[in-house]
Design an enzyme around this catalytic site. Structure first.
Site, PDB file in Angstrom:
ATOM      1  N   ASN A  45       0.832  -1.207   0.000  1.00 43.54           N
ATOM      2  CA  ASN A  45       0.000   0.000   0.000  1.00 43.54           C
ATOM      3  C   ASN A  45       0.864   1.254   0.000  1.00 43.54           C
ATOM      4  O   ASN A  45       1.970   1.282   0.561  1.00 43.54           O
ATOM      5  CB  ASN A  45      -1.017   0.003   1.151  1.00 43.54           C
ATOM      6  N   VAL A  46       0.351   2.283  -0.654  1.00 41.37           N
ATOM      7  CA  VAL A  46       1.046   3.562  -0.812  1.00 41.37           C
ATOM      8  C   VAL A  46       0.040   4.665  -0.477  1.00 41.37           C
ATOM      9  O   VAL A  46      -0.869   4.937  -1.268  1.00 41.37           O
ATOM     10  CB  VAL A  46       1.579   3.736  -2.249  1.00 41.37           C
ATOM     11  N   GLU A  58      -3.170  -4.124  -3.311  1.00 41.04           N
ATOM     12  CA  GLU A  58      -3.650  -4.854  -4.487  1.00 41.04           C
ATOM     13  C   GLU A  58      -3.579  -3.993  -5.743  1.00 41.04           C
ATOM     14  O   GLU A  58      -3.437  -4.515  -6.853  1.00 41.04           O
ATOM     15  CB  GLU A  58      -5.083  -5.350  -4.263  1.00 41.04           C
ATOM     16  N   CYS A  89     -10.027  -5.604   0.685  1.00 36.98           N
ATOM     17  CA  CYS A  89     -11.207  -4.737   0.791  1.00 36.98           C
ATOM     18  C   CYS A  89     -12.113  -4.961  -0.417  1.00 36.98           C
ATOM     19  O   CYS A  89     -11.737  -5.598  -1.401  1.00 36.98           O
ATOM     20  CB  CYS A  89     -10.789  -3.269   0.913  1.00 36.98           C
TER      21      CYS A  89
HETATM   22  N1  THU Z   1      -5.303  -1.802   2.629  1.00 37.57           N
HETATM   23  C1  THU Z   1      -4.757  -2.475   1.575  1.00 37.57           C
HETATM   24  O1  THU Z   1      -3.664  -2.136   1.105  1.00 37.57           O
HETATM   25  N2  THU Z   1      -5.451  -3.528   1.073  1.00 37.57           N
HETATM   26  C2  THU Z   1      -6.629  -3.995   1.566  1.00 37.57           C
HETATM   27  O2  THU Z   1      -7.242  -4.863   0.967  1.00 37.57           O
HETATM   28  C3  THU Z   1      -7.129  -3.451   2.829  1.00 37.57           C
HETATM   29  C4  THU Z   1      -6.579  -2.125   3.223  1.00 37.57           C
HETATM   30  C5  THU Z   1      -4.578  -0.636   3.137  1.00 37.57           C
HETATM   31  C6  THU Z   1      -5.199   0.683   2.781  1.00 37.57           C
HETATM   32  C7  THU Z   1      -4.622   1.596   3.845  1.00 37.57           C
HETATM   33  O3  THU Z   1      -3.365   2.084   3.393  1.00 37.57           O
HETATM   34  C8  THU Z   1      -4.405   0.679   5.031  1.00 37.57           C
HETATM   35  O4  THU Z   1      -4.519  -0.657   4.536  1.00 37.57           O
HETATM   36  C9  THU Z   1      -5.420   0.872   6.159  1.00 37.57           C
HETATM   37  O5  THU Z   1      -6.720   0.803   5.674  1.00 37.57           O
END
Ligand code: THU
Length: 134
Positions: A45-46, A58, A89
């Site tokens: 995640n970024v 993702e 998510c």
């Molecule tokens: N996040 C993801 O990268 N993928 C997911 O499927 C669930 C949530 C990240 C988004 C955000 O940067 C952090 O988790 C907290 O929600």
């Protein structure tokens, strides 16, 4: 396609998780997936100071998939900071479905689970009359 090496996917997800840029949530996420040609693609995640613009892990994975040659996702593992299996998510289920379809296996605490269970009766390219994967 040979056996799915879930331990390798888990290791790769944990490794890429450490590259996450998550200074706002402090919730780093990593994901790794096996492609139908044997490649492994991954993402983290970024986040962004404009919170709503943050990219889920993702999103990075799908970008890696496309930029490294495309193909179909076969199996995926997503993890949190502790390396525990993380639920994708809702938006990311849709992203994954586009490139893996109903048969993409996603690791959950109950074991590998198909997208058809995680995202039942999914809307996809076929609903638009498009068949991008043949
Ligand atoms: N996040 C993801 O990268 N993928 C997911 O499927 C669930 C949530 C990240 C988004 C955000 O940067 C952090 O988790 C907290 O929600």
């Amino acid at each position: 396609m040979s056996e799915i090496d879930w331990d390798l996917l888990h290791d790769r997800a944990k490794s890429i998780m450490k590259k996450a840029y998550a200074p706002y949530s402090n919730f780093p996420v990593g994901v790794a997936a096996l492609v139908d040609d044997g490649r492994i693609v991954e993402g983290c995640n970024v986040e962004n100071a404009s919170y709503g613009l943050g990219l889920c892990a993702e999103c990075g994975l799908i970008s890696h998939l496309t930029s490294s040659g495309g193909g179909r996702l076969i199996a995926a593992v997503c993890v949190d900071a502790a390396g525990n299996f993380l639920s994708p998510c809702g938006r990311c289920r849709q992203l994954l479905f586009e490139h893996g379809g109903n048969n993409l296996l996603f690791m959950t605490p109950d074991g590998p689970t198909p997208m058809s269970t995680l995202l039942p009766w999914a809307f996809g390219p076929e609903d638009l009359g498009v068949h991008p994967h043949g």
